[in-house]
Design an enzyme around this catalytic site. Structure first.
Site, PDB file in Angstrom:
ATOM      1  N   SER A  93       0.817  -1.221   0.000  1.00 26.48           N
ATOM      2  CA  SER A  93       0.000   0.000   0.000  1.00 26.48           C
ATOM      3  C   SER A  93       0.848   1.266   0.000  1.00 26.48           C
ATOM      4  O   SER A  93       0.338   2.362   0.216  1.00 26.48           O
ATOM      5  CB  SER A  93      -0.950  -0.008   1.189  1.00 26.48           C
ATOM      6  OG  SER A  93      -0.271  -0.445   2.326  1.00 26.48           O
ATOM      7  N   THR A 195      -0.876   2.539   4.451  1.00 22.46           N
ATOM      8  CA  THR A 195      -0.315   3.888   4.316  1.00 22.46           C
ATOM      9  C   THR A 195       0.580   4.215   5.506  1.00 22.46           C
ATOM     10  O   THR A 195       0.168   4.036   6.643  1.00 22.46           O
ATOM     11  CB  THR A 195      -1.475   4.906   4.337  1.00 22.46           C
ATOM     12  OG1 THR A 195      -2.271   4.682   3.192  1.00 22.46           O
ATOM     13  CG2 THR A 195      -0.977   6.332   4.368  1.00 22.46           C
ATOM     14  N   THR A 213       1.574   6.903   0.319  1.00 27.02           N
ATOM     15  CA  THR A 213       0.666   5.781   0.074  1.00 27.02           C
ATOM     16  C   THR A 213       0.486   5.529  -1.422  1.00 27.02           C
ATOM     17  O   THR A 213       0.692   6.433  -2.242  1.00 27.02           O
ATOM     18  CB  THR A 213      -0.720   6.096   0.685  1.00 27.02           C
ATOM     19  OG1 THR A 213      -1.553   4.939   0.594  1.00 27.02           O
ATOM     20  CG2 THR A 213      -1.436   7.231  -0.030  1.00 27.02           C
ATOM     21  N   ARG A 223      -8.283   8.687  -9.003  1.00 27.92           N
ATOM     22  CA  ARG A 223      -8.710   8.985  -7.621  1.00 27.92           C
ATOM     23  C   ARG A 223      -7.513   9.431  -6.758  1.00 27.92           C
ATOM     24  O   ARG A 223      -6.416   8.882  -6.843  1.00 27.92           O
ATOM     25  CB  ARG A 223      -9.356   7.736  -7.032  1.00 27.92           C
ATOM     26  CG  ARG A 223      -9.841   7.901  -5.588  1.00 27.92           C
ATOM     27  CD  ARG A 223      -8.841   7.380  -4.578  1.00 27.92           C
ATOM     28  NE  ARG A 223      -9.368   7.382  -3.227  1.00 27.92           N
ATOM     29  CZ  ARG A 223      -8.626   7.193  -2.149  1.00 27.92           C
ATOM     30  NH1 ARG A 223      -7.337   6.985  -2.247  1.00 27.92           N
ATOM     31  NH2 ARG A 223      -9.166   7.213  -0.953  1.00 27.92           N
ATOM     32  N   VAL A 224      -7.746  10.444  -5.963  1.00 26.24           N
ATOM     33  CA  VAL A 224      -6.737  10.933  -5.019  1.00 26.24           C
ATOM     34  C   VAL A 224      -7.355  10.843  -3.628  1.00 26.24           C
ATOM     35  O   VAL A 224      -8.532  11.181  -3.449  1.00 26.24           O
ATOM     36  CB  VAL A 224      -6.348  12.389  -5.350  1.00 26.24           C
ATOM     37  CG1 VAL A 224      -5.510  13.002  -4.240  1.00 26.24           C
ATOM     38  CG2 VAL A 224      -5.594  12.446  -6.682  1.00 26.24           C
ATOM     39  N   GLY A 225      -6.580  10.404  -2.655  1.00 26.90           N
ATOM     40  CA  GLY A 225      -7.108  10.261  -1.296  1.00 26.90           C
ATOM     41  C   GLY A 225      -6.739  11.422  -0.394  1.00 26.90           C
ATOM     42  O   GLY A 225      -6.457  12.531  -0.854  1.00 26.90           O
ATOM     43  N   ASP A 226      -6.731  11.151   0.876  1.00 21.65           N
ATOM     44  CA  ASP A 226      -6.425  12.185   1.874  1.00 21.65           C
ATOM     45  C   ASP A 226      -4.926  12.378   2.076  1.00 21.65           C
ATOM     46  O   ASP A 226      -4.493  13.441   2.532  1.00 21.65           O
ATOM     47  CB  ASP A 226      -7.024  11.789   3.227  1.00 21.65           C
ATOM     48  CG  ASP A 226      -6.438  10.460   3.713  1.00 21.65           C
ATOM     49  OD1 ASP A 226      -6.372   9.506   2.907  1.00 21.65           O
ATOM     50  OD2 ASP A 226      -6.013  10.378   4.878  1.00 21.65           O
ATOM     51  N   THR A 246      -4.749   7.430   8.492  1.00 19.73           N
ATOM     52  CA  THR A 246      -4.732   6.301   7.582  1.00 19.73           C
ATOM     53  C   THR A 246      -6.170   5.804   7.466  1.00 19.73           C
ATOM     54  O   THR A 246      -7.005   6.128   8.293  1.00 19.73           O
ATOM     55  CB  THR A 246      -3.793   5.180   8.096  1.00 19.73           C
ATOM     56  OG1 THR A 246      -3.799   4.094   7.172  1.00 19.73           O
ATOM     57  CG2 THR A 246      -4.225   4.667   9.442  1.00 19.73           C
ATOM     58  N   GLY A 247      -6.443   5.044   6.416  1.00 19.51           N
ATOM     59  CA  GLY A 247      -7.796   4.521   6.253  1.00 19.51           C
ATOM     60  C   GLY A 247      -8.490   5.122   5.053  1.00 19.51           C
ATOM     61  O   GLY A 247      -7.832   5.615   4.126  1.00 19.51           O
ATOM     62  N   LEU A 248      -9.795   5.093   5.071  1.00 16.72           N
ATOM     63  CA  LEU A 248     -10.564   5.538   3.907  1.00 16.72           C
ATOM     64  C   LEU A 248     -10.470   7.065   3.756  1.00 16.72           C
ATOM     65  O   LEU A 248     -11.122   7.829   4.472  1.00 16.72           O
ATOM     66  CB  LEU A 248     -12.028   5.121   4.047  1.00 16.72           C
ATOM     67  CG  LEU A 248     -12.876   5.411   2.806  1.00 16.72           C
ATOM     68  CD1 LEU A 248     -12.429   4.584   1.612  1.00 16.72           C
ATOM     69  CD2 LEU A 248     -14.345   5.154   3.093  1.00 16.72           C
ATOM     70  N   GLY A 249      -9.664   7.475   2.781  1.00 23.95           N
ATOM     71  CA  GLY A 249      -9.329   8.889   2.635  1.00 23.95           C
ATOM     72  C   GLY A 249     -10.522   9.803   2.438  1.00 23.95           C
ATOM     73  O   GLY A 249     -10.512  10.948   2.901  1.00 23.95           O
TER      74      GLY A 249
HETATM   75  C1  SD4 Z   1      -6.201   6.734   0.936  1.00 21.32           C
HETATM   76  N1  SD4 Z   1      -5.706   7.028   3.263  1.00 21.32           N
HETATM   77  O1  SD4 Z   1      -5.724   6.831  -0.184  1.00 21.32           O
HETATM   78  C2  SD4 Z   1      -5.289   6.345   2.075  1.00 21.32           C
HETATM   79  C3  SD4 Z   1      -5.269   4.869   2.159  1.00 21.32           C
HETATM   80  C4  SD4 Z   1      -4.911   4.318   3.471  1.00 21.32           C
HETATM   81  O2  SD4 Z   1      -4.891   2.657   4.936  1.00 21.32           O
HETATM   82  O3  SD4 Z   1      -4.530   4.983   4.385  1.00 21.32           O
HETATM   83  N2  SD4 Z   1      -5.090   3.081   3.706  1.00 21.32           N
HETATM   84  O4  SD4 Z   1      -7.394   6.901   1.167  1.00 21.32           O
END
Ligand code: SD4
Length: 336
Positions: A93, A195, A213, A223-226, A246-249
């Protein structure tokens, strides 16, 4: 006095009754203890330097600590710490070996922020392993904060980064297997390694942070995350502290999570309380859909106190302080 300072000072005055000098910063050894507080020698020590990062990344925190112990710059520490994970092909990741988007492209997001509030970021970067180092170059060598896609890659190459194929055989195989069902569903915790966001504080109490990440596996192309968004995936304020996600951006972006945590600390909350409240803002929505995704936060304040919290269990953090480099299970919200 500006509003920012005013809020900070108000928070300090209010909390001072119970916390005494401890909130006055790690370098203040001159002011007297208020009555009823423990003498300094009996207080728990929050010694510096320290490094904290998301997930199980002991080699990365060890690298950052090595830089700090050698008297290095705190920005170098977080960059070099994150570089370890970026180069590790087994980590699917981050950096090389990251899982691709649904079209098979590995696209990286990263950012970095220093003690002066300077920041740099890259989004949708392809073919360059050390995205966080490119983000640092954006910060230091351009008048911009963020570069994307082709422009980011061109810039990286102009700075001497070698383009390479980031899709390893293992990640290609995983993508090919995914294509059979092609269901888009965020994975809650990827083998406790995801991440990497890293925060560090040097012996003088100066902070820096970085985040890198390959984003959500099998995301829609583009797509771009947080993680490269300053204030969402990372925020550092050298007067107060730093936080990262970390997680769902998408959920982190919607609640500007890292900035929120730093602002909550400014108002007097501990890093732990601030992380918990930021998770509360995500789960406490009319449409309660948090069972489907994970978000985890880490935070550190100016004194070297740390906190972490997530929606679901099994989010862990790695912390290196006082000679101990350890993985710690984070507290979590969803007990059902
Ligand atoms: C994202 N936050 O692109 C990142 C992915 C991530 O654990 O942190 N996964 O949304």
């Amino acid at each position: 006095m500006n509003r920012r300072k005013f809020i900070k000072n108000t928070a300090l005055t209010g909390a001072g009754i119970t916390l005494g000098n401890s909130l006055m910063g790690c370098t203040d050894k001159t002011s007297k203890e208020p009555e009823g507080t423990l003498p300094s020698k009996d207080k728990p020590k929050t010694t510096l330097p320290l490094v904290i990062a998301t997930w199980h990344v002991k080699e990365a925190t060890a690298k950052a600590m090595e830089v700090l112990q050698a008297g290095g710059n705190v920005l170098d520490a977080v960059e070099q710490g994150c570089n370890i994970e970026e180069a590790d092909e087994k980590g699917q990741s981050v950096g090389k070996g990251g899982l691709p988007d649904r079209d098979g492209n590995v696209t990286l997001d990263a950012c970095i922020m220093d003690k002066h509030g300077n920041c740099g970021s890259v989004v949708y970067l392809q073919n360059i392993t050390h995205a966080v180092s490119v983000a640092r170059k954006v910060m230091e060598d351009t008048p911009h904060v963020m570069l994307a896609g082709k422009g980011a890659k061109k810039f990286a190459v102009s700075k001497g980064f070698e383009p390479e194929d980031l899709l390893t055989d293992a990640s290609k195989k995983a993508w090919e297997e995914w294509k059979i069902g092609a269901k888009y569903k965020p994975i809650i915790n990827i083998e406790n390694h995801d991440t990497i966001a890293m925060l560090a504080i040097d012996k003088n109490g100066d902070l820096s942070g970085a985040c890198t990440t390959s984003g959500l596996a099998y995301k829609i192309g583009g797509r771009v995350g947080d993680s490269p968004i300053i204030g969402a995936g990372l925020f550092v304020d050298n007067e107060i502290g730093a936080a990262a996600a970390t997680g769902l951006g998408e959920e982190v972006v919607k609640s500007v999570g890292s900035f929120l945590i730093v602002e909550l600390m400014r108002q007097g909350k501990s890093p732990q309380e601030a992380c918990e409240e930021a998770i509360g803002r995500i789960v406490d929505k009319p449409k309660k859909n948090y069972e489907d995704f994970q978000v985890g936060y880490i935070a550190v304040n100016k004194k070297g106190e740390t906190g972490s919290y997530s929606i679901h269990q099994r989010f862990s953090v790695t912390k290196f302080q006082n000679g101990i480099n350890e993985q710690i299970q984070s507290g979590f919200y969803n007990k059902s």
